[in-house]
Design an enzyme around this catalytic site. Structure first.
Site, short mmCIF file in Angstrom:
data_model
loop_
_atom_site.label_atom_id
_atom_site.label_comp_id
_atom_site.label_asym_id
_atom_site.label_seq_id
_atom_site.Cartn_x
_atom_site.Cartn_y
_atom_site.Cartn_z
N ARG A 51 1.64 -30.54 34.27
CA ARG A 51 1.93 -30.83 33.06
C ARG A 51 3.55 -30.21 32.06
O ARG A 51 3.47 -29.42 32.45
CB ARG A 51 1.10 -31.17 31.92
CG ARG A 51 0.36 -32.21 32.72
CD ARG A 51 -0.65 -32.39 31.34
NE ARG A 51 -1.61 -33.74 31.05
CZ ARG A 51 -2.77 -33.63 31.01
NH1 ARG A 51 -3.69 -32.39 29.79
NH2 ARG A 51 -3.56 -34.79 31.22
N ILE A 67 9.47 -13.57 8.91
CA ILE A 67 9.23 -13.70 10.45
C ILE A 67 10.27 -13.99 11.09
O ILE A 67 10.10 -14.07 12.28
CB ILE A 67 8.01 -15.04 10.16
CG1 ILE A 67 7.94 -16.01 10.12
CG2 ILE A 67 6.39 -14.16 10.52
CD1 ILE A 67 6.97 -17.08 10.50
N ASP A 68 11.34 -14.75 10.09
CA ASP A 68 12.11 -15.46 11.22
C ASP A 68 13.27 -14.67 11.60
O ASP A 68 14.32 -14.98 12.22
CB ASP A 68 13.11 -16.01 10.29
CG ASP A 68 12.25 -17.04 9.36
OD1 ASP A 68 11.38 -17.65 9.40
OD2 ASP A 68 13.00 -17.88 8.20
N ARG A 107 0.52 -1.03 0.31
CA ARG A 107 0.00 -0.34 -0.33
C ARG A 107 1.26 1.38 -0.29
O ARG A 107 0.91 2.33 -0.24
CB ARG A 107 -1.43 -0.27 1.35
CG ARG A 107 -1.62 1.54 2.01
CD ARG A 107 -2.76 1.16 2.92
NE ARG A 107 -3.36 1.98 3.24
CZ ARG A 107 -2.94 2.89 4.09
NH1 ARG A 107 -1.63 2.70 4.58
NH2 ARG A 107 -4.13 3.70 4.26
N ALA A 108 2.63 1.53 0.62
CA ALA A 108 2.96 2.46 1.27
C ALA A 108 3.39 2.84 -0.20
O ALA A 108 3.10 4.10 -0.81
CB ALA A 108 3.85 2.50 2.32
N GLU A 141 12.13 -24.77 15.55
CA GLU A 141 11.87 -26.09 14.27
C GLU A 141 12.92 -26.44 13.53
O GLU A 141 13.63 -27.63 13.42
CB GLU A 141 10.85 -25.37 13.51
CG GLU A 141 11.18 -24.60 12.36
CD GLU A 141 10.16 -24.69 11.18
OE1 GLU A 141 9.61 -24.57 10.48
OE2 GLU A 141 10.98 -23.23 10.58
N GLY A 144 8.77 -16.59 29.55
CA GLY A 144 8.74 -17.31 30.53
C GLY A 144 8.70 -18.84 30.14
O GLY A 144 8.79 -19.31 31.41
N ALA A 145 9.77 -19.45 29.03
CA ALA A 145 10.17 -20.56 29.10
C ALA A 145 10.63 -21.02 30.27
O ALA A 145 11.60 -20.42 30.75
CB ALA A 145 10.47 -21.27 27.87
N GLU A 146 10.36 -22.56 30.64
CA GLU A 146 11.52 -23.12 31.73
C GLU A 146 12.56 -23.62 31.10
O GLU A 146 13.62 -23.90 31.39
CB GLU A 146 11.56 -24.48 32.24
CG GLU A 146 10.14 -24.16 33.36
CD GLU A 146 9.42 -22.83 33.63
OE1 GLU A 146 8.58 -23.19 32.28
OE2 GLU A 146 8.81 -22.34 34.11
O1 F6P Z 1 10.54 -17.82 6.29
C1 F6P Z 1 9.45 -18.14 6.98
C2 F6P Z 1 9.37 -19.43 7.16
O2 F6P Z 1 7.52 -19.44 7.82
C3 F6P Z 1 9.63 -20.18 8.32
O3 F6P Z 1 10.09 -20.13 9.44
C4 F6P Z 1 9.23 -21.18 7.99
O4 F6P Z 1 10.93 -22.73 8.12
C5 F6P Z 1 9.34 -21.45 6.47
O5 F6P Z 1 9.01 -20.33 6.50
C6 F6P Z 1 8.08 -22.60 5.56
O6 F6P Z 1 8.08 -22.36 4.91
P1 F6P Z 1 6.29 -22.85 3.57
O7 F6P Z 1 5.38 -21.81 3.50
O8 F6P Z 1 7.58 -22.84 2.56
O9 F6P Z 1 6.59 -24.43 4.32
#
Ligand code: F6P
Length: 324
Positions: free
Chosen positions: A163, A127-128, A22-23, A223, A186-188
């Site tokens: 748990r 997002i990474d 948009r911008a 992940e 606050g993860a352990e």
């Molecule tokens: O790079 C953004 C991301 O959401 C990563 O965190 C993740 O590993 C990857 O994309 C997943 O990709 P896709 O949506 O192609 O499965």
């Protein structure tokens, strides 16, 4: 002279991309630069899938996650042939400049076109948060908040049942999301690719939490870690008797990408988009628009392409202390 800019989003979508679209569109139109969007990222560029954008066509999108232009992970664009076809399409449409919104893989694509002499401006979005040349990228803040909300909810049920829960977050090979949400939630125990850890160590941290009188024990795992949700879950299952507790597993996955962009990402996308137009107008290209020390920065694509930003692992030690 009439000028034409083309805009595309590529790779994983991120909340705030629409604010950037948009911008760019509205600030470019304000400077009498005509704007086209490309459907489905670099794949659409190769296929010449251009659509004219005007002030109205980018209306009502700023509050939505995803990208109104669509996105792909395009393998063809990695080839010489794909890049030549893309350049042919740009020449056919008399385009003066290309704005590419995306993360690491995407900006390597931007650099490939820029090296071939085409004026490209990158906008940092993933997002990474693993892109060099910027302290933060579009989408990070919203994704962190989505993950944090999930961790908070799991903590409530974990405490009710005494748990242990594991939450796996995205981030590809980078532990940023896991480390930040682990600290804020606050993860352990936090498991990230940048710091070696093993299932026994995680079990130890969870047991210690119960021994300290905590009613819950939460592990946040990236992940990309050697032992991610799958690895840890199977280890805990195999060793259930000896360890003495179960591990309930939640993999957040793409849920993290779909949150409605918060104000931070809307403003970041807006500022990045306006800065990209500024660069288009002044003829400054071959750069990534990012933010450093609170100010818009422009870093040569040659300096960021193919690189991954290092995580500040000093925060990992802090997380350990805070988990006590
Ligand atoms: O790079 C953004 C991301 O959401 C990563 O965190 C993740 O590993 C990857 O994309 C997943 O990709 P896709 O949506 O192609 O499965």
């Amino acid at each position: 002279m009439r000028r034409i800019a083309v805009l595309l989003t590529s790779g994983g979508d991120a909340p705030g991309m629409n604010a950037a679209i948009r911008a760019v569109t509205r600030t470019a139109l304000d400077r009498e630069i005509e704007v086209f969007g490309v459907r489905q990222g670099f794949a659409g560029l190769i296929a010449g899938h251009f659509v004219p954008l005007n002030a109205r066509s980018v209306g009502g999108i700023i509050q939505h996650a995803g990208t109104m232009l669509g996105s792909t992970r395009c393998l063809d664009f990695k080839t010489e042939e794909g890049q030549s076809n893309a350049l042919r399409q740009l020449a056919r449409h008399n385009v003066d400049g290309l704005v590419v919104i995306g993360g690491n893989g995407t900006q390597s694509g931007s650099y490939a076109l820029s090296r071939k002499g085409f004026p490209v401006i990158g906008i940092a979005s993933t997002i990474d948060n693993d892109l060099c040349g910027t302290e933060i990228t579009i989408g990070v803040d919203t994704a962190l908040n989505v993950a944090l909300e999930a961790i908070g909810r799991l903590k409530v049920t974990a405490a009710s049942h005494q748990r242990a829960f594991l939450v796996e977050v995205m981030g590809r090979d980078c532990g940023y999301i896991a480390l930040m949400t682990g600290i804020a939630g606050g993860a352990e125990s936090i498991v990230i690719p940048e710091i070696p850890s093993d299932p026994e160590g995680v079990a130890q941290e969870l047991r210690a939490a119960y021994e300290r009188g905590k009613p819950h024990a939460i592990v946040v795992v990236a992940e990309g870690a050697k032992y991610n949700a799958e690895g840890l879950a199977s280890y805990f299952k195999l060793n259930r008797e000896r360890l003495g507790f179960d591990l309930r597993v939640t993999i957040l996955g793409h849920v993290q990408r779909g949150g409605a962009p918060g104000i931070f990402d809307r403003l970041l996308g807006t500022r990045f988009g306006a800065a990209a137009t500024e660069s288009l107008a002044t003829g400054e290209h071959g750069v990534l628009i990012g933010i450093q020390n609170g100010r818009i920065s422009r870093t040569p694509l040659s300096e960021i392409a193919g690189k991954t930003k290092e995580l500040d692992v000093s925060l990992f030690e802090l997380a350990r202390v805070l988990a006590k």
